[in-house]
Design a protein around this motif. Structure first.
Motif, PDB file in Angstrom:
ATOM      1  N   UNK A  23       0.815  -1.208   0.000  1.00  0.00           N
ATOM      2  CA  UNK A  23       0.000   0.000   0.000  1.00  0.00           C
ATOM      3  C   UNK A  23       0.846   1.255   0.000  1.00  0.00           C
ATOM      4  N   UNK A  24       0.212   2.391  -0.296  1.00  0.00           N
ATOM      5  CA  UNK A  24       0.920   3.668  -0.274  1.00  0.00           C
ATOM      6  C   UNK A  24       2.067   3.706  -1.267  1.00  0.00           C
ATOM      7  N   UNK A  25       3.187   4.242  -0.808  1.00  0.00           N
ATOM      8  CA  UNK A  25       4.394   4.334  -1.637  1.00  0.00           C
ATOM      9  C   UNK A  25       5.253   3.084  -1.434  1.00  0.00           C
ATOM     10  N   UNK A  26       4.828   1.978  -1.992  1.00  0.00           N
ATOM     11  CA  UNK A  26       5.611   0.757  -1.885  1.00  0.00           C
ATOM     12  C   UNK A  26       5.619   0.130  -0.512  1.00  0.00           C
ATOM     13  N   UNK A  27       4.574   0.396   0.286  1.00  0.00           N
ATOM     14  CA  UNK A  27       4.478  -0.218   1.605  1.00  0.00           C
ATOM     15  C   UNK A  27       5.440   0.331   2.631  1.00  0.00           C
ATOM     16  N   UNK A  28       5.908   1.552   2.448  1.00  0.00           N
ATOM     17  CA  UNK A  28       6.896   2.141   3.360  1.00  0.00           C
ATOM     18  C   UNK A  28       6.612   3.631   3.510  1.00  0.00           C
ATOM     19  N   UNK A  29       7.379   4.233   4.409  1.00  0.00           N
ATOM     20  CA  UNK A  29       7.282   5.681   4.580  1.00  0.00           C
ATOM     21  C   UNK A  29       7.859   6.403   3.369  1.00  0.00           C
ATOM     22  N   UNK A  30       7.357   7.615   3.124  1.00  0.00           N
ATOM     23  CA  UNK A  30       7.895   8.449   2.047  1.00  0.00           C
ATOM     24  C   UNK A  30       9.304   8.903   2.426  1.00  0.00           C
ATOM     25  N   UNK A  31      10.208   8.909   1.452  1.00  0.00           N
ATOM     26  CA  UNK A  31      11.603   9.252   1.700  1.00  0.00           C
ATOM     27  C   UNK A  31      11.913  10.678   1.258  1.00  0.00           C
ATOM     28  N   UNK A  32      12.996  11.233   1.818  1.00  0.00           N
ATOM     29  CA  UNK A  32      13.462  12.559   1.404  1.00  0.00           C
ATOM     30  C   UNK A  32      13.709  12.569  -0.100  1.00  0.00           C
ATOM     31  N   UNK A  33      13.223  13.609  -0.773  1.00  0.00           N
ATOM     32  CA  UNK A  33      13.427  13.764  -2.201  1.00  0.00           C
ATOM     33  C   UNK A  33      12.433  13.015  -3.069  1.00  0.00           C
ATOM     34  N   UNK A  34      11.545  12.239  -2.444  1.00  0.00           N
ATOM     35  CA  UNK A  34      10.595  11.441  -3.217  1.00  0.00           C
ATOM     36  C   UNK A  34       9.436  12.295  -3.722  1.00  0.00           C
ATOM     37  N   UNK A  35       8.857  11.867  -4.834  1.00  0.00           N
ATOM     38  CA  UNK A  35       7.730  12.565  -5.443  1.00  0.00           C
ATOM     39  C   UNK A  35       6.457  11.749  -5.246  1.00  0.00           C
ATOM     40  N   UNK A  36       5.403  12.415  -4.792  1.00  0.00           N
ATOM     41  CA  UNK A  36       4.071  11.805  -4.781  1.00  0.00           C
ATOM     42  C   UNK A  36       3.190  12.584  -5.739  1.00  0.00           C
ATOM     43  N   UNK A  37       2.213  11.939  -6.295  1.00  0.00           N
ATOM     44  CA  UNK A  37       1.348  12.570  -7.293  1.00  0.00           C
ATOM     45  C   UNK A  37      -0.087  12.658  -6.788  1.00  0.00           C
ATOM     46  N   UNK A  38      -0.800  13.634  -7.318  1.00  0.00           N
ATOM     47  CA  UNK A  38      -2.211  13.787  -6.972  1.00  0.00           C
ATOM     48  C   UNK A  38      -3.053  13.549  -8.216  1.00  0.00           C
ATOM     49  N   UNK A  39      -4.303  13.216  -8.010  1.00  0.00           N
ATOM     50  CA  UNK A  39      -5.217  13.024  -9.131  1.00  0.00           C
ATOM     51  C   UNK A  39      -5.570  14.396  -9.710  1.00  0.00           C
ATOM     52  N   UNK A  40      -5.638  14.510 -11.035  1.00  0.00           N
ATOM     53  CA  UNK A  40      -5.847  15.828 -11.653  1.00  0.00           C
ATOM     54  C   UNK A  40      -7.216  16.408 -11.332  1.00  0.00           C
ATOM     55  N   UNK A  41      -7.213  17.626 -10.851  1.00  0.00           N
ATOM     56  CA  UNK A  41      -8.457  18.336 -10.575  1.00  0.00           C
ATOM     57  C   UNK A  41      -8.135  19.819 -10.458  1.00  0.00           C
ATOM     58  N   UNK A  42      -9.027  20.660 -10.903  1.00  0.00           N
ATOM     59  CA  UNK A  42      -8.905  22.112 -10.719  1.00  0.00           C
ATOM     60  C   UNK A  42      -9.966  22.551  -9.730  1.00  0.00           C
TER      61      UNK A  42
END
Length: 307
Positions: free
Chosen positions: A132-151
């Protein structure tokens, strides 16, 4: 939109409201430790309450947004950004969440929600299971997460009336329903102070206080447990099970924290304290219904505020 976490913080994970319906297979509920704060964060940016958010634990983060967007921060209070209100961000803007000044876990929602592949119907990070999440681990420094497109925009500046918030405190009174083995521990635990120890995590908060001594020495069969169950291991120091708790346990069950007070427990840090007060199940149901009515009114009030 892409969000770069130049500084991810101590423990930042992707969470939603968890994986109900899989406990028979041994899969923890998971999800946000403070689900009320996560739900409100999503409402503040126009998302569905079930959308994925970032849960930040004990420390803040430094984030860069690739596009214009809308975010909200709830739960713990951080220096550097206001809480419990929508915040507009510009393309390329850097948002720095500093030290936690109140609470333990903050929830950062972004319009559109965090975009990750669901596992068993949920975006939540299961740290123990590694999925789950970002590969089953905590987010790391410098990592990118994305959001679903919406205005999505807000037409005016506004924020929540703090009277709707749970009674967050560094030493709350937590209401509980007596557990299956409560009578074996007498009544001294009610009203007594228990402190949160550093050995606590998303699976459970380990407490320290007067030793709880069980009057029976009989063995117990393992039985179902859930977030909020208070177990007493052989050392007599209770454990409050939380979002990532196992599905069965063999320790005596002292009590169960009612749903509306779990957010109070989720926001406690090591060294904070709590006291327990027993109530009846009917009162717990009434309190939950009132909490949901308040959230429903908030949902209706926010419905017309987004463009």
């Amino acid at each position: 939109m892409e969000i770069t976490l130049e500084r991810a913080g101590m423990l930042t994970t992707v969470q939603d409201l968890g994986r109900p319906g899989h406990r028979a297979a041994g899969v923890a509920l998971g999800g946000a430790m403070d689900p009320w704060a996560a739900r409100v964060a999503n409402l503040l940016v126009g998302n569905a309450e079930t959308a994925a958010v970032l849960e930040l634990t004990m420390t803040g983060a430094e984030l860069i947004f690739s596009e214009e967007g809308l975010l909200a921060i709830t739960g713990a209070t951080f220096t550097g950004a206001p809480s419990w209100r929508p915040i507009k961000v510009r393309a390329g803007e850097r948002v720095t969440l500093g030290a936690v000044v109140k609470g333990c876990r903050g929830y950062l929602a972004v319009a559109g929600g965090i975009a990750v592949e669901p596992v068993l119907g949920s975006a939540s990070t299961d740290l123990r299971g590694g999925f789950g999440g970002q590969g089953g681990r905590a987010v790391r420094d410098g990592e990118v997460v994305r959001t679903r497109p919406v205005r999505r925009t807000v037409a005016e500046h506004w924020w929540l009336d703090e009277r709707i918030l749970p009674a967050y405190s560094e030493s709350p009174e937590v209401r509980v329903i007596r557990g299956a083995q409560a009578e074996e521990f007498g009544e001294s635990w009610l009203g007594a102070e228990f402190k949160v120890t550093p050995r606590s995590n998303r699976m459970g908060l380990r407490l320290s206080g007067a030793e709880l001594i069980r009057t029976s020495a009989g063995e117990l069969l393992s039985s179902a447990v859930a977030p909020g169950t208070i177990q007493v291991p052989p050392d007599g120091q209770p454990i409050v099970l939380m979002a990532d708790a196992q599905t069965i346990g063999g320790y005596p069950q002292l009590a169960h924290v009612i749903g509306v007070d779990l957010p109070l427990v989720a926001q406690l840090r090591p060294g904070d304290a709590m006291r327990f007060r027993a109530i009846e199940l009917g009162e717990a149901h009434h309190l939950m219904a009132a909490r949901e009515r308040a959230l429903g009114l908030l949902r209706e009030g926010l419905a017309g505020k987004f463009g």
